[in-house]
Design an enzyme around this catalytic site. Structure first.
Site, PDB file in Angstrom:
ATOM      1  N   HIS A  80       0.868  -1.196   0.089  1.00  0.00           N
ATOM      2  CA  HIS A  80       0.061  -0.086   0.058  1.00  0.00           C
ATOM      3  C   HIS A  80       0.935   1.222  -0.138  1.00  0.00           C
ATOM      4  O   HIS A  80       1.870   1.249   0.561  1.00  0.00           O
ATOM      5  CB  HIS A  80      -0.992  -0.173   1.369  1.00  0.00           C
ATOM      6  N   GLY A  81       0.554   2.145  -0.772  1.00  0.00           N
ATOM      7  CA  GLY A  81       0.993   3.523  -0.789  1.00  0.00           C
ATOM      8  C   GLY A  81       2.309   3.521  -1.601  1.00  0.00           C
ATOM      9  O   GLY A  81       3.119   4.337  -1.738  1.00  0.00           O
TER      10      GLY A  81
END
Length: 274
Positions: free
Chosen positions: A236-237
């Site tokens: 994520h990210g």
């Protein structure tokens, strides 16, 4: 296809009989009459004399061959383009299969193809000439651009944004929850809601079984031209730059940044946070 026509479409120089019929591309060792092969690595020069191919794609370092020669500066690139010319991808007809489930608020371009038992969620968009194969899932408010190919059993979750000319191979998941849990005082863990987005820019390819996780806020981004192999985990990210190559079983930890033109070999583990 006549050899001269193939050479012309590849923008290559032909040495030999242009009237030869070429039906397929084949490996140097196995090619036979009616087939074109290629030489992209100097260590295989010694095998050229024994090829039975009707033609060979090669650069100027090849001095002689027992067949016609299609000369070019980048034989491997010409080989790839020859495959596309001689074995074009079969495309299903435009339209929505009767068994597909398409929400009434979804916007499907008239030239797109939605396969059997595919599911398109509320307010989703599918662009011109994009193919969504059977059993694929496109979630609510997901946007897919033009000329994309979404293979069977792909999951494109809610609000994922995909650019043009993107290929997503079977079983990939875009927009799965990122791995985020906050410790509680009692030693247990509380899930951190993952409400961020996924942005996949133009000309990206994502391999079979690969997962791209959404973050709790902001976006996970795969920049233009990047090619991701099978069974890759993008946390994520993560911010993946342009024209990056990620080989199979690579894992990129959350919030990592990968710059443009980076190559990560198979089974690499990336903890590349700023």
């Amino acid at each position: 296809m006549k050899l001269r026509d193939l050479a012309e479409q590849l923008h290559c120089r032909l040495e030999g009989d242009g009237d030869i019929d070429i039906a397929r591309v084949a490996a140097l060792e196995t090619a036979g009459p009616g087939e074109v092969t290629f030489l992209a690595n100097a260590k295989y020069h010694g095998k050229v004399a024994h090829t039975r191919a009707s033609a060979i794609i090669a650069d100027d370092t090849l001095t002689a061959a027992p067949c016609a020669i299609v000369r070019c500066a980048q034989p491997y690139l010409a080989f790839a383009r020859a495959l596309s010319l001689l074995a074009p991808e079969q495309r299903p007809p435009a339209g929505i299969h009767p068994s597909a489930v398409v929400d009434a608020s979804a916007v499907i371009d008239a030239d797109a193809s939605i396969g059997a038992l595919a599911c398109i969620g509320a307010a989703a968009r599918v662009g011109a000439r994009t193919v969504v194969h059977p059993f694929a899932y496109v979630g609510p408010e997901a946007h897919i651009g033009a000329d994309c190919v979404v293979h069977a059993h792909v999951s494109i979750r809610e609000r994922v944004v995909i650019g043009d000319r993107v290929v997503i191979q079977n079983g990939a998941v875009l927009g799965s929850d990122g791995y985020g849990f906050a410790p509680r005082p009692d030693g247990t863990f509380e899930k951190i809601p993952q409400h961020g987005g996924i942005v996949v820019e133009d000309d990206v390819e994502i391999g079979a079984g690969t997962t791209v996780d959404r973050p709790p806020m902001g976006d996970t981004r795969i920049a233009a031209g990047t090619k991701i192999d099978n069974l890759v985990q993008v946390g994520h990210g993560v911010q993946v730059g342009k024209h990056v190559l990620l080989a199979a079983q690579t894992g990129i930890s959350g919030s990592s940044v990968i710059e443009d033109h980076v190559v990560l070999a198979g089974a690499s583990l990336g903890a590349l946070n700023d």
